[in-house]
Design a protein around this motif. Sequence first.
Motif, mmCIF file in Angstrom:
data_model
loop_
_atom_site.group_PDB
_atom_site.id
_atom_site.type_symbol
_atom_site.label_atom_id
_atom_site.label_comp_id
_atom_site.label_asym_id
_atom_site.label_seq_id
_atom_site.Cartn_x
_atom_site.Cartn_y
_atom_site.Cartn_z
ATOM 1 N N LYS A 14 -2.407 -0.884 -3.237
ATOM 2 C CA LYS A 14 -1.953 -1.649 -4.393
ATOM 3 C C LYS A 14 -1.886 -0.811 -5.668
ATOM 4 C CE LYS A 14 -2.603 -6.031 -6.811
ATOM 5 N NZ LYS A 14 -1.195 -6.153 -7.047
ATOM 6 N N ASP A 15 -0.664 -0.688 -6.164
ATOM 7 C CA ASP A 15 -0.365 -0.012 -7.424
ATOM 8 C C ASP A 15 -0.714 1.481 -7.449
ATOM 9 O OD1 ASP A 15 0.613 -2.424 -8.493
ATOM 10 O OD2 ASP A 15 -1.403 -3.015 -9.143
ATOM 11 N N LYS A 16 -1.029 2.064 -6.295
ATOM 12 C CA LYS A 16 -1.321 3.501 -6.257
ATOM 13 C C LYS A 16 -0.023 4.276 -6.139
ATOM 14 C CE LYS A 16 -5.889 3.168 -4.482
ATOM 15 N NZ LYS A 16 -7.011 3.966 -4.715
ATOM 16 N N PRO A 17 0.117 5.350 -6.918
ATOM 17 C CA PRO A 17 1.294 6.198 -6.753
ATOM 18 C C PRO A 17 1.322 6.757 -5.335
ATOM 19 C CG PRO A 17 0.087 6.783 -8.750
ATOM 20 C CD PRO A 17 -0.770 5.834 -7.972
ATOM 21 N N LEU A 18 2.494 6.699 -4.695
ATOM 22 C CA LEU A 18 2.632 7.156 -3.316
ATOM 23 C C LEU A 18 3.961 7.880 -3.163
ATOM 24 C CD1 LEU A 18 1.801 5.385 -0.051
ATOM 25 C CD2 LEU A 18 4.167 6.116 -0.402
ATOM 26 N N ALA A 19 3.904 9.056 -2.548
ATOM 27 C CA ALA A 19 5.113 9.821 -2.258
ATOM 28 C C ALA A 19 5.150 10.115 -0.766
ATOM 29 C CB ALA A 19 5.141 11.124 -3.058
ATOM 30 N N ALA B 189 9.191 4.868 5.617
ATOM 31 C CA ALA B 189 7.800 4.914 5.152
ATOM 32 C C ALA B 189 7.704 4.427 3.705
ATOM 33 C CB ALA B 189 7.242 6.331 5.284
ATOM 34 N N ARG B 190 8.658 4.844 2.874
ATOM 35 C CA ARG B 190 8.670 4.374 1.482
ATOM 36 C C ARG B 190 8.814 2.854 1.431
ATOM 37 N NH1 ARG B 190 12.052 8.758 1.275
ATOM 38 N NH2 ARG B 190 11.064 10.555 0.307
ATOM 39 N N LYS B 191 9.720 2.333 2.245
ATOM 40 C CA LYS B 191 9.960 0.887 2.284
ATOM 41 C C LYS B 191 8.687 0.142 2.682
ATOM 42 C CE LYS B 191 12.436 -2.451 5.099
ATOM 43 N NZ LYS B 191 13.348 -2.572 6.238
ATOM 44 N N GLY C 26 2.454 -2.727 -1.248
ATOM 45 C CA GLY C 26 1.879 -2.765 -2.591
ATOM 46 C C GLY C 26 1.787 -1.444 -3.329
ATOM 47 N N ALA C 27 2.167 -0.343 -2.683
ATOM 48 C CA ALA C 27 2.084 0.955 -3.355
ATOM 49 C C ALA C 27 3.135 1.068 -4.451
ATOM 50 C CB ALA C 27 2.283 2.088 -2.343
ATOM 51 N N LYS C 28 2.851 1.911 -5.414
ATOM 52 C CA LYS C 28 3.826 2.267 -6.452
ATOM 53 C C LYS C 28 4.582 3.486 -5.895
ATOM 54 C CE LYS C 28 4.172 4.167 -11.071
ATOM 55 N NZ LYS C 28 3.397 4.843 -12.128
ATOM 56 N N VAL C 29 5.631 3.215 -5.143
ATOM 57 C CA VAL C 29 6.358 4.280 -4.461
ATOM 58 C C VAL C 29 7.119 5.124 -5.474
ATOM 59 C CG1 VAL C 29 8.124 4.810 -2.740
ATOM 60 C CG2 VAL C 29 6.525 2.922 -2.349
#
Length: 187
Positions: free
Chosen positions: A106-111, A129-131, A137-140
């Motif tokens: 949740k809300d964590k930056p993710l690449a 994976a991004r989708k 809940g990630a901040k993609v």
Amino acid sequence: MTVRILALVGSLRAGSHNRQLAEAAVKLAPEGAEVDLFEGLADIPFYNEDIDVEGDVPAAAARLREAAGSADAILLFSPEYNGTIPAVLKNAIDWLSRPFGASGLKDKPLAVVGTAYGQYGGVWAQDEARKAAGIAGAKVLEDIKLSIAGSVVRFAETHPSDDAEVAAQLTEVIGRIHGEATAPVAA
């Protein structure tokens, strides 16, 4: 402040080029960033709500949730299996998406980055994976991409950390994740 970036690798193979890419990220992390390579995705059972019971979550899944909970950002390394995301990486996202409303993403930056044998470097899997991570809940970080094509040939005799172009690109990716993780939250 050191930014802790949790790295999850979607390949279980010991000689995986994506694992080597993740090892390179650990080695190349710039000052102020620490990349933690999670071990144990193979030990996590397939997500099943029947076994996701508070106080009795499988130990491997609990370790994953704990690692994600203490991370400031997430970096996924995804190969491409039959044009899509590997099951082990999707399973990790599924476990991290729960409990509902309290996702470890949740809300964590993710690449998402990675390498694959094909000419596009696994872009389909990375997009999937991004989708999935975004829905969880990630901040993609949609604009942070690194897809390295021809992994079998490119890394046949060279570790990704010894490939100057890849090392520079990976260092930039980590730096950008660091910047996102330390950016002030807009009100």
